[in-house]
Design a protein around this motif. Structure first.
Motif, PDB file in Angstrom:
ATOM      1  N   ALA A   1      46.960  13.314  41.213  1.00  0.00           N
ATOM      2  CA  ALA A   1      45.876  14.229  41.534  1.00  0.00           C
ATOM      3  C   ALA A   1      44.995  14.422  40.314  1.00  0.00           C
ATOM      4  O   ALA A   1      45.397  14.170  39.176  1.00  0.00           O
ATOM      5  CB  ALA A   1      46.425  15.577  41.989  1.00  0.00           C
ATOM      6  N   ILE A   2      43.762  14.863  40.569  1.00  0.00           N
ATOM      7  CA  ILE A   2      42.876  15.280  39.486  1.00  0.00           C
ATOM      8  C   ILE A   2      42.390  16.686  39.782  1.00  0.00           C
ATOM      9  O   ILE A   2      42.038  17.002  40.928  1.00  0.00           O
ATOM     10  CB  ILE A   2      41.682  14.317  39.302  1.00  0.00           C
ATOM     11  N   GLY A   3      42.439  17.536  38.776  1.00  0.00           N
ATOM     12  CA  GLY A   3      42.029  18.924  38.940  1.00  0.00           C
ATOM     13  C   GLY A   3      40.854  19.258  38.039  1.00  0.00           C
ATOM     14  O   GLY A   3      40.759  18.773  36.918  1.00  0.00           O
ATOM     15  N   ILE A   4      39.948  20.092  38.551  1.00  0.00           N
ATOM     16  CA  ILE A   4      38.809  20.572  37.788  1.00  0.00           C
ATOM     17  C   ILE A   4      38.837  22.092  37.780  1.00  0.00           C
ATOM     18  O   ILE A   4      38.907  22.724  38.842  1.00  0.00           O
ATOM     19  CB  ILE A   4      37.470  20.103  38.394  1.00  0.00           C
ATOM     20  N   GLY A   5      38.825  22.703  36.590  1.00  0.00           N
ATOM     21  CA  GLY A   5      38.766  24.151  36.464  1.00  0.00           C
ATOM     22  C   GLY A   5      37.339  24.607  36.219  1.00  0.00           C
ATOM     23  O   GLY A   5      36.553  23.898  35.569  1.00  0.00           O
ATOM     24  N   PHE A   6      36.983  25.775  36.736  1.00  0.00           N
ATOM     25  CA  PHE A   6      35.612  26.275  36.651  1.00  0.00           C
ATOM     26  C   PHE A   6      35.587  27.663  36.007  1.00  0.00           C
ATOM     27  O   PHE A   6      36.557  28.413  36.078  1.00  0.00           O
ATOM     28  CB  PHE A   6      34.987  26.345  38.049  1.00  0.00           C
ATOM     29  N   ASP A   7      34.436  28.007  35.429  1.00  0.00           N
ATOM     30  CA  ASP A   7      34.298  29.298  34.774  1.00  0.00           C
ATOM     31  C   ASP A   7      33.905  30.405  35.741  1.00  0.00           C
ATOM     32  O   ASP A   7      33.565  31.504  35.335  1.00  0.00           O
ATOM     33  CB  ASP A   7      33.269  29.209  33.635  1.00  0.00           C
TER      34      ASP A   7
ATOM     35  N   GLU B   1      49.090  24.676  35.947  1.00  0.00           N
ATOM     36  CA  GLU B   1      47.877  23.881  36.058  1.00  0.00           C
ATOM     37  C   GLU B   1      46.617  24.689  35.821  1.00  0.00           C
ATOM     38  O   GLU B   1      45.585  24.119  35.512  1.00  0.00           O
ATOM     39  CB  GLU B   1      47.790  23.255  37.455  1.00  0.00           C
ATOM     40  N   HIS B   2      46.677  25.993  36.013  1.00  0.00           N
ATOM     41  CA  HIS B   2      45.438  26.757  35.987  1.00  0.00           C
ATOM     42  C   HIS B   2      44.915  26.916  34.577  1.00  0.00           C
ATOM     43  O   HIS B   2      45.646  27.278  33.669  1.00  0.00           O
ATOM     44  CB  HIS B   2      45.615  28.132  36.634  1.00  0.00           C
ATOM     45  N   PRO B   3      43.622  26.629  34.374  1.00  0.00           N
ATOM     46  CA  PRO B   3      43.022  26.742  33.041  1.00  0.00           C
ATOM     47  C   PRO B   3      42.681  28.193  32.713  1.00  0.00           C
ATOM     48  O   PRO B   3      43.001  29.107  33.471  1.00  0.00           O
ATOM     49  CB  PRO B   3      41.748  25.906  33.186  1.00  0.00           C
ATOM     50  N   SER B   4      41.999  28.382  31.613  1.00  0.00           N
ATOM     51  CA  SER B   4      41.623  29.723  31.201  1.00  0.00           C
ATOM     52  C   SER B   4      40.445  30.258  31.999  1.00  0.00           C
ATOM     53  O   SER B   4      40.072  31.413  31.857  1.00  0.00           O
ATOM     54  CB  SER B   4      41.263  29.721  29.706  1.00  0.00           C
ATOM     55  N   GLY B   5      39.848  29.430  32.840  1.00  0.00           N
ATOM     56  CA  GLY B   5      38.711  29.852  33.639  1.00  0.00           C
ATOM     57  C   GLY B   5      39.124  30.577  34.905  1.00  0.00           C
ATOM     58  O   GLY B   5      40.079  31.350  34.919  1.00  0.00           O
ATOM     59  N   ASP B   6      38.444  30.281  36.015  1.00  0.00           N
ATOM     60  CA  ASP B   6      38.705  31.020  37.250  1.00  0.00           C
ATOM     61  C   ASP B   6      39.059  30.093  38.402  1.00  0.00           C
ATOM     62  O   ASP B   6      40.225  29.898  38.715  1.00  0.00           O
ATOM     63  CB  ASP B   6      37.487  31.872  37.609  1.00  0.00           C
ATOM     64  N   GLY B   7      38.078  29.467  39.040  1.00  0.00           N
ATOM     65  CA  GLY B   7      38.357  28.614  40.183  1.00  0.00           C
ATOM     66  C   GLY B   7      38.992  27.288  39.806  1.00  0.00           C
ATOM     67  O   GLY B   7      38.898  26.834  38.666  1.00  0.00           O
ATOM     68  N   LEU B   8      39.660  26.672  40.783  1.00  0.00           N
ATOM     69  CA  LEU B   8      40.334  25.389  40.558  1.00  0.00           C
ATOM     70  C   LEU B   8      40.218  24.511  41.796  1.00  0.00           C
ATOM     71  O   LEU B   8      40.474  24.966  42.909  1.00  0.00           O
ATOM     72  CB  LEU B   8      41.810  25.625  40.229  1.00  0.00           C
ATOM     73  N   LEU B   9      39.820  23.263  41.593  1.00  0.00           N
ATOM     74  CA  LEU B   9      39.769  22.273  42.669  1.00  0.00           C
ATOM     75  C   LEU B   9      40.699  21.130  42.309  1.00  0.00           C
ATOM     76  O   LEU B   9      40.602  20.581  41.213  1.00  0.00           O
ATOM     77  CB  LEU B   9      38.342  21.741  42.848  1.00  0.00           C
ATOM     78  N   VAL B  10      41.598  20.770  43.232  1.00  0.00           N
ATOM     79  CA  VAL B  10      42.520  19.656  42.993  1.00  0.00           C
ATOM     80  C   VAL B  10      42.321  18.618  44.090  1.00  0.00           C
ATOM     81  O   VAL B  10      42.364  18.949  45.277  1.00  0.00           O
ATOM     82  CB  VAL B  10      43.987  20.123  42.968  1.00  0.00           C
ATOM     83  N   LEU B  11      42.097  17.375  43.689  1.00  0.00           N
ATOM     84  CA  LEU B  11      41.868  16.283  44.627  1.00  0.00           C
ATOM     85  C   LEU B  11      43.040  15.317  44.605  1.00  0.00           C
ATOM     86  O   LEU B  11      43.482  14.905  43.525  1.00  0.00           O
ATOM     87  CB  LEU B  11      40.600  15.520  44.247  1.00  0.00           C
ATOM     88  N   PRO B  12      43.573  14.934  45.768  1.00  0.00           N
ATOM     89  CA  PRO B  12      44.656  13.939  45.786  1.00  0.00           C
ATOM     90  C   PRO B  12      44.111  12.558  45.471  1.00  0.00           C
ATOM     91  O   PRO B  12      42.960  12.247  45.776  1.00  0.00           O
ATOM     92  CB  PRO B  12      45.164  14.007  47.234  1.00  0.00           C
ATOM     93  N   VAL B  13      44.939  11.735  44.854  1.00  0.00           N
ATOM     94  CA  VAL B  13      44.544  10.377  44.485  1.00  0.00           C
ATOM     95  C   VAL B  13      45.562   9.409  45.064  1.00  0.00           C
ATOM     96  O   VAL B  13      46.769   9.641  44.970  1.00  0.00           O
ATOM     97  CB  VAL B  13      44.480  10.214  42.951  1.00  0.00           C
ATOM     98  N   LYS B  14      45.066   8.317  45.665  1.00  0.00           N
ATOM     99  CA  LYS B  14      45.946   7.318  46.255  1.00  0.00           C
ATOM    100  C   LYS B  14      45.756   5.960  45.591  1.00  0.00           C
ATOM    101  O   LYS B  14      44.673   5.638  45.104  1.00  0.00           O
ATOM    102  CB  LYS B  14      45.661   7.177  47.752  1.00  0.00           C
TER     103      LYS B  14
END
Length: 246
Positions: free
Chosen positions: A134-140, A113-126
């Motif tokens: 889930a939806i994940g956002i990768g950060f630089d 799941e981890h992108p080429s960036g650094d931090g990662l936030l994953v949110l559960p979805v119901k």
């Protein structure tokens, strides 16, 4: 006072952006791409992904942008296996990975799941109170749990639930908007309208979200009520929930 007003305006703008994007998207991949571009300036987002759970509790990719993924491995990854999506879904709370190094420490070299960036936030979805994905956002940049104070991500989880509901019964190669649900003859556009009615939007507001005229929304709603055998909005919502349409 002024700072709170500014914050409220920003959150409202983001919510309107999400609804507008959902109303015009052609694929979950496009949703991810549009989301990353929208958030990049304010958060440093570089990638996004959406995963869903299948009937066997396996994690499947629904959409992604800015990521290189081993699709074979992820196709057999159970929600109980080691992954950021699995952690967020099982624990039913946002999961923050501060850096790429921490991801490797937690999940090894299997960086599905981890992108080429650094931090990662994953949110559960119901959906309907049940885990759906889930939806994940990768950060630089590196992040920490303070990122959860941003209320935009709560809106994002809600919008993703709407997207998952729309994509749930869509066949490959067909339009999300025009897909007919064979068992009820209810179109996906009508389901989208039902979901937005449930959110409390007016016919005019729904038209803005779906890029349709208010008269079209009224006419479609009227036809929908006939299909459901009801005359009122509340009855339509109750019947739709009984049929598990929303």
């Amino acid at each position: 006072g002024e700072s709170l007003t500014t914050m409220h305006s920003a959150n409202t703008a983001f919510f309107q952006f999400l609804l507008g994007t959902l109303g015009t998207l052609n694929s979950p991949d496009e949703f991810c791409k549009t989301l990353v571009h929208y958030l990049h300036e304010s958060t440093g987002s570089t990638s996004a992904f959406i995963t869903r759970l299948d009937k066997d509790a396996n994690i499947r990719w629904l959409g992604r942008y800015g990521q290189n993924i081993d699709e074979f491995n992820i196709s057999v990854l159970s929600v109980w296996d080691s992954s950021a999506s699995g952690r967020a879904i099982v624990e039913n709370k946002p999961f923050v990975v501060e850096s790429a190094a921490q991801y490797e420490e937690l999940f090894g070299s299997r960086t599905l799941e981890h992108p080429s960036g650094d931090g990662l936030l994953v949110l559960p979805v119901k959906l309907k109170g049940q885990p759906a994905g889930a939806i994940g956002i990768g950060f630089d940049r590196q992040i920490d749990t303070s990122i959860l104070s941003n209320p935009e991500f709560e809106f994002l989880a809600l919008a993703t639930a709407l997207l998952l509901a729309r994509a749930r019964d869509t066949k490959p190669g067909s339009s999300l908007e025009d897909q007919d649900l064979e068992e009820t003859a209810i179109t996906q556009r009508e389901i989208s309208i039902l979901q937005l009615i449930e959110e409390g939007l007016t016919h005019y507001e729904i038209g803005r979200v779906l890029n349709l005229s208010e008269s079209t929304i009224k006419q479609t709603s009227s036809e929908l009520y006939k299909k459901l055998g009801v005359n009122k909005k509340l009855d339509a919502l109750e019947k739709a929930k009984a049929l598990r349409l929303i």
